[in-house]
Design an enzyme around this catalytic site. Structure first.
Site, PDB file in Angstrom:
ATOM      1  N   GLY A   1       0.793  -1.231   0.000  1.00 45.62           N
ATOM      2  CA  GLY A   1       0.000   0.000   0.000  1.00 45.62           C
ATOM      3  C   GLY A   1       0.821   1.274   0.000  1.00 45.62           C
TER       4      GLY A   1
ATOM      5  N   ASP B   1      -6.441  -0.797 -17.065  1.00 43.50           N
ATOM      6  CA  ASP B   1      -6.699  -0.042 -15.829  1.00 43.50           C
ATOM      7  C   ASP B   1      -5.924   1.274 -15.824  1.00 43.50           C
ATOM      8  OD1 ASP B   1      -4.628  -2.160 -15.625  1.00 43.50           O
ATOM      9  OD2 ASP B   1      -4.120  -1.151 -13.757  1.00 43.50           O
TER      10      ASP B   1
HETATM   11  P1  AMP Z   1      -0.252  -0.074 -11.839  1.00 40.03           P
HETATM   12  O1  AMP Z   1      -0.051  -0.984 -13.004  1.00 40.03           O
HETATM   13  O2  AMP Z   1       1.000   0.456 -11.231  1.00 40.03           O
HETATM   14  O3  AMP Z   1      -1.208   1.005 -12.161  1.00 40.03           O
HETATM   15  O4  AMP Z   1      -0.874  -0.935 -10.641  1.00 40.03           O
HETATM   16  C1  AMP Z   1      -1.628  -2.092 -10.865  1.00 40.03           C
HETATM   17  C2  AMP Z   1      -2.378  -2.501  -9.615  1.00 40.03           C
HETATM   18  O5  AMP Z   1      -1.481  -2.812  -8.546  1.00 40.03           O
HETATM   19  C3  AMP Z   1      -3.309  -1.453  -9.068  1.00 40.03           C
HETATM   20  O6  AMP Z   1      -4.454  -2.129  -8.640  1.00 40.03           O
HETATM   21  C4  AMP Z   1      -2.537  -0.860  -7.923  1.00 40.03           C
HETATM   22  O7  AMP Z   1      -3.376  -0.306  -6.940  1.00 40.03           O
HETATM   23  C5  AMP Z   1      -1.801  -2.071  -7.382  1.00 40.03           C
HETATM   24  N1  AMP Z   1      -0.555  -1.749  -6.657  1.00 40.03           N
HETATM   25  C6  AMP Z   1       0.611  -1.330  -7.186  1.00 40.03           C
HETATM   26  N2  AMP Z   1       1.544  -1.149  -6.215  1.00 40.03           N
HETATM   27  C7  AMP Z   1       0.947  -1.456  -5.033  1.00 40.03           C
HETATM   28  C8  AMP Z   1       1.372  -1.480  -3.657  1.00 40.03           C
HETATM   29  N3  AMP Z   1       2.621  -1.150  -3.294  1.00 40.03           N
HETATM   30  N4  AMP Z   1       0.471  -1.857  -2.736  1.00 40.03           N
HETATM   31  C9  AMP Z   1      -0.778  -2.201  -3.068  1.00 40.03           C
HETATM   32  N5  AMP Z   1      -1.239  -2.213  -4.344  1.00 40.03           N
HETATM   33  C10 AMP Z   1      -0.397  -1.843  -5.323  1.00 40.03           C
HETATM   34 MG    MG Z   2      -2.649   1.990 -12.404  1.00 39.58          MG
END
Ligand code: AMP
Ligand code: MG
Length: 507
Positions: free
Chosen positions: A137, A276
């Site tokens: 998180g 996303d």
């Molecule tokens: P992104 O491709 O970076 O946009 O993230 C893909 C997914 O991973 C999203 O649902 C983010 O909220 C989740 N996410 C990425 N990094 C973290 C983290 N450190 N803790 C929790 N969720 C994460």
């Molecule tokens: Mg994202």
């Protein structure tokens, strides 16, 4: 999950923030999980975008107070704020993930800027949410400052994007390969609706179709109505539902075609174009493994996890089209009651993508070459030939500035940068005969971009506690087209020693 620590509400929070709106959470509560930010032990402001704060009607001095910092990390919210973690699904590198959502982010609420436009105020790195899966998180200072500097750079280049309001160090360490200082990014967007939001809504509707006792069944429709109200309000008056939702889809197709053309014109590689990370508004979102091209190369990939090159520079337009096809699938029941006809309508609407992209790109490229007065066919042929000459050889950004000098009669710089000198001479003769407008070229060809080696240098120093390079880089990027004394090194391509550049996402 044992996340508690309810955020205190605070009547002292910065003016302009009383009455944060919640139209998203009200319209689609199924996609809005009420949640609160984790405590930040000792918040310290690393970067504050004073101009943007002003545009939002916020006082930068107030944002620098304890109450302001509390807002920027999500722990002291204005009365009535209802922060939520947003739910969405997404195709990640082609595979469908049904439950993504804000794992480390919160939508604090909506506010109006000075132009009366509704804006999301959103945090990233604010602690685990129920969507966090295995993640902690949290976010580290480096990646949050990267989003700040690169998103602001795109904004100043005229590319639609989410904006960075502030980066606040939390005082806590986050565990990555090595321990790193943690931070929260406060960002602003015209909304955080994504293709993945619609995919998630559609899946909820499908589940309730199968189990009629389940609530919902019209989540995608409510989400579409909300998206129309926010981004395409001119469509709201279309009387027929089918036509209105089809027009909505067409609008997203157009916005995304325009966006990806802008990326291609400035040499931007997003790096993780999962559904996303594709907005309904047409703003760039989520700066993870992003980078700007140095040498022109359509196969350029900077992301450590993009082994197949799915999101390579030159693949971005077809990938955008692919992502828009996923949006169409999520919208099908809204387009027509008969699936076959819905598919036909969607295919026809998506068919507009290539034409719109080609038009935006061709117009933009003719502007870069100072020949907007020339027909597309002539311009496109020149561009193809130019790319053949510079591919794998010349620095993309600075080459167009060199061509600006060539348009003023000084050909040597542009000429010296390619191996095929005879080919260049033949090309330059054709181009010069069209009387390119050098001043117009300099107004659209940036001299300062967020070069990878400069970004790395700034982030390394900032992580070690020195923000000088970060601030200086932001200064350079705030006026990307004006050549200024003292900023010479910001115009230079990466030194050879910098060598193959890799960025990492999700950090
Ligand atoms: P992104 O491709 O970076 O946009 O993230 C893909 C997914 O991973 C999203 O649902 C983010 O909220 C989740 N996410 C990425 N990094 C973290 C983290 N450190 N803790 C929790 N969720 C994460
Ligand atoms: Mg994202």
């Amino acid at each position: 999950m044992s996340h508690t620590s309810p955020a205190s509400t605070d009547l002292q929070s910065p003016r302009g923030l009383d009455g944060l709106g919640s139209t998203f959470a009200d319209a689609v509560p199924e996609l809005a999980l009420p949640w609160t930010a984790a405590e930040a032990p000792t918040p310290r402001l690393l970067a504050l975008n004073e101009t943007l704060a002003g545009d939002l009607g916020l006082d930068p001095a107030e944002l620098r107070t304890d109450a302001g910092l509390g807002l920027l990390v999500g722990t002291r919210l204005p009365a009535g704020a209802k922060p939520v973690a947003q739910g969405y699904a997404g195709h990640q590198f082609g595979g469908f993930a049904p439950r993504l959502g804000d794992g480390r982010a919160l939508l604090l609420g909506e506010l109006h800027d000075r132009h009366g436009r509704r804006r999301d105020l959103h945090l990233k790195g604010s602690g685990r949410t129920p969507w966090a899966r295995g993640g902690d998180g949290l976010a580290a200072v480096g990646p949050m400052l990267r989003e700040y500097v690169v998103s602001e750079a795109l904004h100043h280049l005229g590319v639609p994007t989410t904006r960075a309001l502030a980066v606040t160090a939390t005082g806590a360490m986050v565990r990555r390969e090595v321990p790193l200082p943690g931070a929260v990014l406060a960002r602003v967007a015209s909304s955080h609706l994504r293709v993945g939001s619609f995919q998630y809504a559609r899946a909820l509707d499908q589940a309730s179709d199968q189990q009629p006792d389940e609530p919902g069944g019209d989540v995608a429709r409510r989400l579409a109505d909300h998206a129309i109200a926010r981004h395409y309000p001119e469509l709201a008056s279309i009387g027929s539902d089918d036509e209105r939702y089809l027009a909505f889809y067409r609008s997203v197709v157009s916005a995304q075609a325009a966006l990806v053309a802008r990326w291609m014109l400035v040499g931007f590689v997003h790096g993780v174009m999962n559904t996303d990370n594709v907005t309904i508004s047409g703003e760039t979102i989520d700066y993870g493994p992003c980078a700007f091209l140095d040498v022109f190369d359509p196969t350029a990939v900077f992301s450590s996890i993009d082994e197949g090159g799915r999101y390579a520079f030159g693949n971005q337009p077809p990938i955008t089209e692919w992502n828009l096809a996923r949006l169409a699938e999520a919208l099908l029941p809204l387009l027509h009651e008969q699936q076959e006809q819905a598919v036909e309508l969607a295919v026809e609407a998506l068919g507009g993508f290539r034409e719109q992209y080609a038009e935006a790109w061709s117009t933009g490229m003719r502007a870069k070459l100072g020949i907007t007065h020339v027909d597309a066919e002539v311009g496109d042929a020149l561009v193809d030939d130019l790319f053949g000459l510079i591919r794998g050889q010349a620095d993309y950004t600075s080459y167009f500035r060199a061509l600006g000098r060539a348009a003023r009669g000084n050909l040597s710089d542009a000429r010296d940068r390619v191996l095929d000198v005879a080919g260049f001479d033949a090309w330059a003769t054709r181009w010069s005969s069209l009387q390119p407008d050098a001043d117009a070229m300099d107004r659209v060809n940036p001299i300062y971009i967020a070069r990878n080696h400069l970004v790395e240098e700034a982030l390394t120093d900032a992580t070690a506690g020195d923000l000088t390079a970060f601030e200086r880089l932001n200064d350079a990027l705030a006026r990307p087209f004006d050549e200024r004394a003292g900023f010479e090194r910001y115009a230079e391509p990466a030194p050879d020693s910098f060598g193959p550049y890799t960025t990492y996402c999700g950090t």
